[in-house]
Structures are given as structure tokens and as C-alpha cells.
Motif scaffolding. Sequence first.
Motif, short mmCIF file in Angstrom:
data_model
loop_
_atom_site.label_atom_id
_atom_site.label_comp_id
_atom_site.label_asym_id
_atom_site.label_seq_id
_atom_site.Cartn_x
_atom_site.Cartn_y
_atom_site.Cartn_z
N ASN A 88 -5.48 -9.48 -4.26
CA ASN A 88 -6.07 -10.91 -4.71
C ASN A 88 -4.59 -11.05 -5.95
O ASN A 88 -4.09 -12.09 -5.72
CB ASN A 88 -6.86 -10.44 -6.19
N LYS A 89 -3.72 -10.75 -6.08
CA LYS A 89 -2.31 -10.83 -6.92
C LYS A 89 -1.40 -11.68 -5.81
O LYS A 89 -0.96 -12.46 -6.26
CB LYS A 89 -2.29 -10.12 -7.74
N CYS A 90 -0.81 -11.04 -4.99
CA CYS A 90 0.35 -11.42 -4.31
C CYS A 90 -0.18 -12.03 -2.71
O CYS A 90 1.17 -12.57 -1.83
CB CYS A 90 1.14 -10.03 -3.56
N GLY A 91 -1.79 -11.16 -2.38
CA GLY A 91 -1.83 -11.88 -0.92
C GLY A 91 -1.64 -10.81 0.54
O GLY A 91 -2.03 -11.19 1.36
N LYS A 92 -1.01 -9.92 0.09
CA LYS A 92 -1.07 -8.91 0.96
C LYS A 92 -1.85 -8.69 1.57
O LYS A 92 -3.07 -8.19 0.90
CB LYS A 92 0.11 -7.53 0.18
N THR A 93 -1.83 -8.38 2.66
CA THR A 93 -3.09 -7.75 3.59
C THR A 93 -3.11 -6.89 4.70
O THR A 93 -2.28 -6.48 5.50
CB THR A 93 -4.12 -9.46 5.14
N LYS A 94 -3.63 -5.93 4.55
CA LYS A 94 -3.63 -4.81 5.38
C LYS A 94 -4.82 -4.65 6.61
O LYS A 94 -5.87 -4.33 6.11
CB LYS A 94 -3.70 -3.37 4.69
N SER B 292 -7.98 2.56 3.05
CA SER B 292 -7.55 0.98 2.56
C SER B 292 -7.43 1.86 0.54
O SER B 292 -7.04 0.76 0.62
CB SER B 292 -9.23 0.91 2.01
N ASN B 293 -6.52 3.20 1.19
CA ASN B 293 -6.19 3.69 -0.44
C ASN B 293 -5.13 3.61 -1.18
O ASN B 293 -4.97 3.69 -2.16
CB ASN B 293 -6.47 5.50 -0.19
N VAL B 294 -4.50 2.56 -0.65
CA VAL B 294 -3.43 1.96 -0.68
C VAL B 294 -3.89 0.34 -1.82
O VAL B 294 -3.22 -0.09 -2.27
CB VAL B 294 -1.75 1.34 -0.40
N PHE B 295 -5.24 0.90 -1.51
CA PHE B 295 -5.58 -0.78 -2.57
C PHE B 295 -6.36 0.20 -3.74
O PHE B 295 -7.18 0.87 -3.48
CB PHE B 295 -6.14 -1.61 -2.08
N GLN B 296 -6.50 -0.91 -4.98
CA GLN B 296 -7.50 -0.47 -5.46
C GLN B 296 -8.92 -1.37 -5.48
O GLN B 296 -7.91 -2.48 -5.92
CB GLN B 296 -7.49 -0.21 -7.41
N SER B 297 -9.44 -0.79 -6.33
CA SER B 297 -10.94 -2.53 -6.08
C SER B 297 -11.07 -2.48 -7.96
O SER B 297 -12.02 -1.59 -8.36
CB SER B 297 -12.50 -2.68 -5.79
N PHE B 298 -11.68 -3.36 -8.22
CA PHE B 298 -12.04 -3.51 -9.45
C PHE B 298 -13.65 -4.39 -10.07
O PHE B 298 -13.36 -5.53 -8.66
CB PHE B 298 -10.75 -3.87 -10.24
N GLU C 166 -0.87 -1.41 -4.65
CA GLU C 166 -0.33 -0.11 -5.18
C GLU C 166 1.00 -0.96 -5.94
O GLU C 166 1.26 -0.73 -7.53
CB GLU C 166 0.23 1.11 -4.14
N ASP C 167 1.88 -1.82 -5.50
CA ASP C 167 2.96 -2.68 -6.08
C ASP C 167 2.14 -3.29 -6.91
O ASP C 167 2.44 -3.15 -8.28
CB ASP C 167 3.23 -3.06 -5.23
N CYS C 168 1.51 -4.01 -7.13
CA CYS C 168 1.10 -5.22 -7.91
C CYS C 168 0.43 -4.59 -9.34
O CYS C 168 0.33 -4.99 -10.31
CB CYS C 168 -0.26 -5.88 -7.45
#
Length: 90
Positions: free
Chosen positions: A24-30, A43-49, A70-72
Motif C-alpha cells: 500500500n505504501k510504495c505500490g510494489k506488486t508481486k 507472499s511472506n515478503v509482505f505483511q498484512s495489517f 519488507e522494505d517499507c
Amino acid sequence: MRKYEKKEITKVERAYLETSITCNKCGKTKQLEGEDYEREWQSNVFQSFTTHFGYGTRHDTEKWNFDLCEDCLTELVRSFKHLPDGFREG
Ligand SMILES: [Zn+2]
């Protein structure tokens, strides 16, 4: 009085496979491909909140869902005055 006979019923079940995840922050899509477990691993390189706001708050009764890469997430956490327990530079 009623009598009944047995009838076989086959239920159709549907599942929805996750096809992509976007930060949601940088728009990177996998793009996610393969079996369920492969998509989950990818999908583990993203975290859901998810967060809920209670009555009387600025976002009274709103519920937010978002994902961060992960970067954001690392960048956000590094901006904290107090780092979370368990955080390791990596
Ligand atoms: Zn990001």
C-alpha cells in the motif's frame, strides 16, 4: 406420515487463490503462482495489517486493512523512537 429415501448430494466448493499482493505504501506488486503453499510462501515478503478504531477516535469506527512490503515496513520501523521487541537489523 412421511417416508424418505436417501439421495446423494455432491457439494461444489470454491476457493479463491490469491493472485497478487501489492504494498500500500510504495505500490510494489508481486504476482503469486502455483499451489496454495507456494503462494503463501511467496507472499511472506509482505505483511498484512488490520486495525480498528473505537468510538471517540479520529477515525471513529473505521477498520483499516493494508499490506506493506519488507522494505517499507523496515523503513517505518526504523523511524520509531523505540524499536519493536525482536527487531533485528538485517
Ligand atoms: Zn513497499
